[in-house]
Design a protein around this motif. Sequence first.
Motif, PDB file in Angstrom:
ATOM      1  N   HIS A  74       0.859  -1.180   0.000  1.00  0.00           N
ATOM      2  CA  HIS A  74       0.000   0.000   0.000  1.00  0.00           C
ATOM      3  C   HIS A  74       0.893   1.225   0.000  1.00  0.00           C
ATOM      4  O   HIS A  74       1.948   1.231   0.629  1.00  0.00           O
ATOM      5  CB  HIS A  74      -0.905  -0.009   1.233  1.00  0.00           C
ATOM      6  CG  HIS A  74      -1.996   1.007   1.200  1.00  0.00           C
ATOM      7  ND1 HIS A  74      -2.425   1.614   0.043  1.00  0.00           N
ATOM      8  CD2 HIS A  74      -2.767   1.538   2.199  1.00  0.00           C
ATOM      9  CE1 HIS A  74      -3.393   2.458   0.322  1.00  0.00           C
ATOM     10  NE2 HIS A  74      -3.619   2.436   1.616  1.00  0.00           N
ATOM     11  N   SER A  75       0.488   2.273  -0.712  1.00  0.00           N
ATOM     12  CA  SER A  75       1.320   3.473  -0.872  1.00  0.00           C
ATOM     13  C   SER A  75       0.710   4.688  -0.204  1.00  0.00           C
ATOM     14  O   SER A  75       0.822   5.805  -0.711  1.00  0.00           O
ATOM     15  CB  SER A  75       1.529   3.755  -2.373  1.00  0.00           C
ATOM     16  OG  SER A  75       2.000   2.630  -3.049  1.00  0.00           O
ATOM     17  N   TYR A  81      -1.098   8.025  -4.052  1.00  0.00           N
ATOM     18  CA  TYR A  81      -1.123   6.609  -3.696  1.00  0.00           C
ATOM     19  C   TYR A  81      -2.193   5.823  -4.445  1.00  0.00           C
ATOM     20  O   TYR A  81      -2.011   4.643  -4.744  1.00  0.00           O
ATOM     21  CB  TYR A  81      -1.283   6.436  -2.185  1.00  0.00           C
ATOM     22  CG  TYR A  81      -2.626   6.818  -1.613  1.00  0.00           C
ATOM     23  CD1 TYR A  81      -3.693   5.928  -1.610  1.00  0.00           C
ATOM     24  CD2 TYR A  81      -2.831   8.078  -1.050  1.00  0.00           C
ATOM     25  CE1 TYR A  81      -4.918   6.275  -1.074  1.00  0.00           C
ATOM     26  CE2 TYR A  81      -4.052   8.430  -0.512  1.00  0.00           C
ATOM     27  CZ  TYR A  81      -5.092   7.529  -0.526  1.00  0.00           C
ATOM     28  OH  TYR A  81      -6.312   7.877   0.000  1.00  0.00           O
ATOM     29  N   LYS A  82      -3.319   6.464  -4.780  1.00  0.00           N
ATOM     30  CA  LYS A  82      -4.401   5.752  -5.456  1.00  0.00           C
ATOM     31  C   LYS A  82      -3.941   5.253  -6.829  1.00  0.00           C
ATOM     32  O   LYS A  82      -4.185   4.094  -7.194  1.00  0.00           O
ATOM     33  CB  LYS A  82      -5.615   6.676  -5.593  1.00  0.00           C
ATOM     34  CG  LYS A  82      -6.913   5.982  -5.976  1.00  0.00           C
ATOM     35  CD  LYS A  82      -8.084   6.942  -5.814  1.00  0.00           C
ATOM     36  CE  LYS A  82      -9.406   6.255  -6.160  1.00  0.00           C
ATOM     37  NZ  LYS A  82      -9.549   6.051  -7.608  1.00  0.00           N
ATOM     38  N   GLU A  83      -3.266   6.101  -7.586  1.00  0.00           N
ATOM     39  CA  GLU A  83      -2.766   5.703  -8.897  1.00  0.00           C
ATOM     40  C   GLU A  83      -1.634   4.684  -8.767  1.00  0.00           C
ATOM     41  O   GLU A  83      -1.554   3.717  -9.541  1.00  0.00           O
ATOM     42  CB  GLU A  83      -2.261   6.931  -9.666  1.00  0.00           C
ATOM     43  CG  GLU A  83      -3.343   7.899 -10.106  1.00  0.00           C
ATOM     44  CD  GLU A  83      -3.942   8.698  -8.954  1.00  0.00           C
ATOM     45  OE1 GLU A  83      -3.207   8.941  -7.964  1.00  0.00           O
ATOM     46  OE2 GLU A  83      -5.142   9.053  -9.021  1.00  0.00           O
ATOM     47  N   LEU A  84      -0.764   4.893  -7.782  1.00  0.00           N
ATOM     48  CA  LEU A  84       0.340   3.957  -7.561  1.00  0.00           C
ATOM     49  C   LEU A  84      -0.176   2.579  -7.169  1.00  0.00           C
ATOM     50  O   LEU A  84       0.348   1.556  -7.625  1.00  0.00           O
ATOM     51  CB  LEU A  84       1.280   4.495  -6.472  1.00  0.00           C
ATOM     52  CG  LEU A  84       2.108   5.721  -6.828  1.00  0.00           C
ATOM     53  CD1 LEU A  84       2.863   6.226  -5.600  1.00  0.00           C
ATOM     54  CD2 LEU A  84       3.088   5.414  -7.951  1.00  0.00           C
ATOM     55  N   HIS A 120      -9.187   6.503   0.347  1.00  0.00           N
ATOM     56  CA  HIS A 120      -8.313   5.458   0.877  1.00  0.00           C
ATOM     57  C   HIS A 120      -8.961   4.091   0.743  1.00  0.00           C
ATOM     58  O   HIS A 120      -8.352   3.136   0.241  1.00  0.00           O
ATOM     59  CB  HIS A 120      -7.996   5.763   2.349  1.00  0.00           C
ATOM     60  CG  HIS A 120      -7.284   4.661   3.051  1.00  0.00           C
ATOM     61  ND1 HIS A 120      -7.786   4.052   4.176  1.00  0.00           N
ATOM     62  CD2 HIS A 120      -6.121   4.039   2.785  1.00  0.00           C
ATOM     63  CE1 HIS A 120      -6.951   3.101   4.578  1.00  0.00           C
ATOM     64  NE2 HIS A 120      -5.939   3.079   3.751  1.00  0.00           N
ATOM     65  N   LEU A 121     -10.218   3.964   1.176  1.00  0.00           N
ATOM     66  CA  LEU A 121     -10.904   2.682   1.106  1.00  0.00           C
ATOM     67  C   LEU A 121     -11.180   2.285  -0.341  1.00  0.00           C
ATOM     68  O   LEU A 121     -11.059   1.108  -0.709  1.00  0.00           O
ATOM     69  CB  LEU A 121     -12.216   2.741   1.892  1.00  0.00           C
ATOM     70  CG  LEU A 121     -13.048   1.452   1.932  1.00  0.00           C
ATOM     71  CD1 LEU A 121     -12.210   0.281   2.437  1.00  0.00           C
ATOM     72  CD2 LEU A 121     -14.281   1.639   2.794  1.00  0.00           C
ATOM     73  N   LEU A 122     -11.506   3.262  -1.164  1.00  0.00           N
ATOM     74  CA  LEU A 122     -11.743   2.985  -2.574  1.00  0.00           C
ATOM     75  C   LEU A 122     -10.489   2.414  -3.227  1.00  0.00           C
ATOM     76  O   LEU A 122     -10.569   1.484  -4.054  1.00  0.00           O
ATOM     77  CB  LEU A 122     -12.174   4.268  -3.297  1.00  0.00           C
ATOM     78  CG  LEU A 122     -12.652   4.115  -4.741  1.00  0.00           C
ATOM     79  CD1 LEU A 122     -13.876   3.213  -4.819  1.00  0.00           C
ATOM     80  CD2 LEU A 122     -12.955   5.486  -5.349  1.00  0.00           C
ATOM     81  N   SER A 123      -9.352   2.925  -2.842  1.00  0.00           N
ATOM     82  CA  SER A 123      -8.088   2.408  -3.369  1.00  0.00           C
ATOM     83  C   SER A 123      -7.871   0.954  -2.980  1.00  0.00           C
ATOM     84  O   SER A 123      -7.437   0.131  -3.788  1.00  0.00           O
ATOM     85  CB  SER A 123      -6.922   3.266  -2.858  1.00  0.00           C
ATOM     86  OG  SER A 123      -5.682   2.725  -3.277  1.00  0.00           O
ATOM     87  N   ARG A 124      -8.213   0.608  -1.738  1.00  0.00           N
ATOM     88  CA  ARG A 124      -8.056  -0.774  -1.282  1.00  0.00           C
ATOM     89  C   ARG A 124      -9.011  -1.709  -2.031  1.00  0.00           C
ATOM     90  O   ARG A 124      -8.672  -2.850  -2.362  1.00  0.00           O
ATOM     91  CB  ARG A 124      -8.321  -0.889   0.227  1.00  0.00           C
ATOM     92  CG  ARG A 124      -7.581   0.086   1.112  1.00  0.00           C
ATOM     93  CD  ARG A 124      -6.074   0.127   0.853  1.00  0.00           C
ATOM     94  NE  ARG A 124      -5.415  -1.104   1.255  1.00  0.00           N
ATOM     95  CZ  ARG A 124      -4.464  -1.699   0.525  1.00  0.00           C
ATOM     96  NH1 ARG A 124      -4.090  -1.187  -0.624  1.00  0.00           N
ATOM     97  NH2 ARG A 124      -3.899  -2.797   0.953  1.00  0.00           N
ATOM     98  N   ILE A 125     -10.235  -1.209  -2.314  1.00  0.00           N
ATOM     99  CA  ILE A 125     -11.218  -2.015  -3.049  1.00  0.00           C
ATOM    100  C   ILE A 125     -10.764  -2.219  -4.492  1.00  0.00           C
ATOM    101  O   ILE A 125     -10.805  -3.333  -5.032  1.00  0.00           O
ATOM    102  CB  ILE A 125     -12.610  -1.358  -3.003  1.00  0.00           C
ATOM    103  CG1 ILE A 125     -13.156  -1.370  -1.563  1.00  0.00           C
ATOM    104  CG2 ILE A 125     -13.580  -2.071  -3.935  1.00  0.00           C
ATOM    105  CD1 ILE A 125     -14.439  -0.579  -1.380  1.00  0.00           C
TER     106      ILE A 125
END
Length: 472
Positions: A74-75, A81-84, A120-125
């Motif tokens: 996770h970045s 971080y979302k794009e990474l 943040h949560l959307l990135s994890r999903i």
Amino acid sequence: MKVLLTGANGYIGRRLKSLLILQKNIELRILVRNKKSLSQEVLDNYEVIEGDTFDKEALKKALEDIDIAFYLIHSLNKKNYKELDKQSAQNFIEASGHCGVKRIIYLGGLGVKNSDTSKHLLSRIETGEILSSSSTIQTIWIRAGVIIGSGSASFEIIRNLVEKLPLMITPKWVDTYAQPIAVDDVINYLVASLYLNYKKNLIVDIGSAKMKYKDMMLQTAKALKLKRYLISVPFMSINLSSYWLNLFTPVPFTVAKALIEGLKSEVTIQNNNAKEYYPKVKPMSYIDAVKKAVIEIEQHQVISRWSDSDGSNWDKKHKEQINDSIFVDRKEADISSYDKKKVFKAITSLGGENGWFDYDFLWELRGIIDKAVGGVGINRGRRDNCDLRLGECLDFWRVEDIKEDERLLLFAQMKMPGEGWLEFKIDGNKLIQSAYFYPRGIVGRIYWYALIPLHYLVFINMIRNILRNSKS
């Protein structure tokens, strides 16, 4: 089976690694950015590949002949971080397919996609969706909410608020429901996923009893034998709440904001797969998880912290900047009559509860200023009062390089107009203490000159007190 572990030096990865090496029927391989961040014992006994998920050649080498891969990347500490995260997951699933990986085990977050879902949560999903997109690779997607354990960001936030504030004015998000889980239970689910007899993709929501965040704080107070009162008000915005956490807890503003944004919606279990497929894992209660975490802290048995990282390749990233630093403050001392091991031990005891050997109020003032402008401050402290390892945080520094009885290099993570390092080096019969500063523009130069009087007081006393403490 051949198993790859990524994120091996993160909060979950470090704990998982210690359990995986006890598994007799697996052949473990580890992917890290910097081999020096691992202990010599691990380097001697396990295959280690140096690189990351953005280095496609290193990634293919790491995944070659692997049966099962843990994805714990996770970045969050980077602005984009979302794009990474999306690119990292895409690289990983493509390389896994090329190398014939059979199963990926991914740890994500509880929650569902809707208009209130935090970035943040959307990135994890989205990461989980990418990792689950292959028709040839099975993905077991473990989803956890608030993780409670010594060193976890969630627990450090709750513990610091409860310990420091007898009366708390809280925002309305404290009435949001969540299902916390002990870090040991998370690790147990991850290890059990190695042996799961199931062939299709599987999403597994894990957690203990459903409870409100305010109940977590009150139960934490009970576990700490403290009496605390909470008054909920409707007018505290996300930004105001983030500054509040930034001020009273070890997490910096950016981390606090990302976590609070996720509290707008419930993070609760959406399926029964944990009970159906992992019947042997029985999550401990919230209060038992808190008590266990407190015992680990009191007994100095904190295995990992939320602020852990892989350690950076300082020699590749910063060496040129250090060598070209415009400003250097260097102090030297003769240590021919000292035990060099004791001198180095005194050096590595700096910070945290041990303080900085003199003028601690100046360090604390600098930490308060740093917190006020959204920095990390010094109340992150240190994981252990005696032990330091590469990549971990020490107040508002990060351990950038450490060589036993020879060198300690700290990288400054406080907010300032430039890049800074603090180096302690034992060279023959000399102890050399150097502060390096690489300024950004005229503001950086003004900043350095303004601090020269304070540097004189702090640094000359620091090297004297290091020697004084090495004789005790």
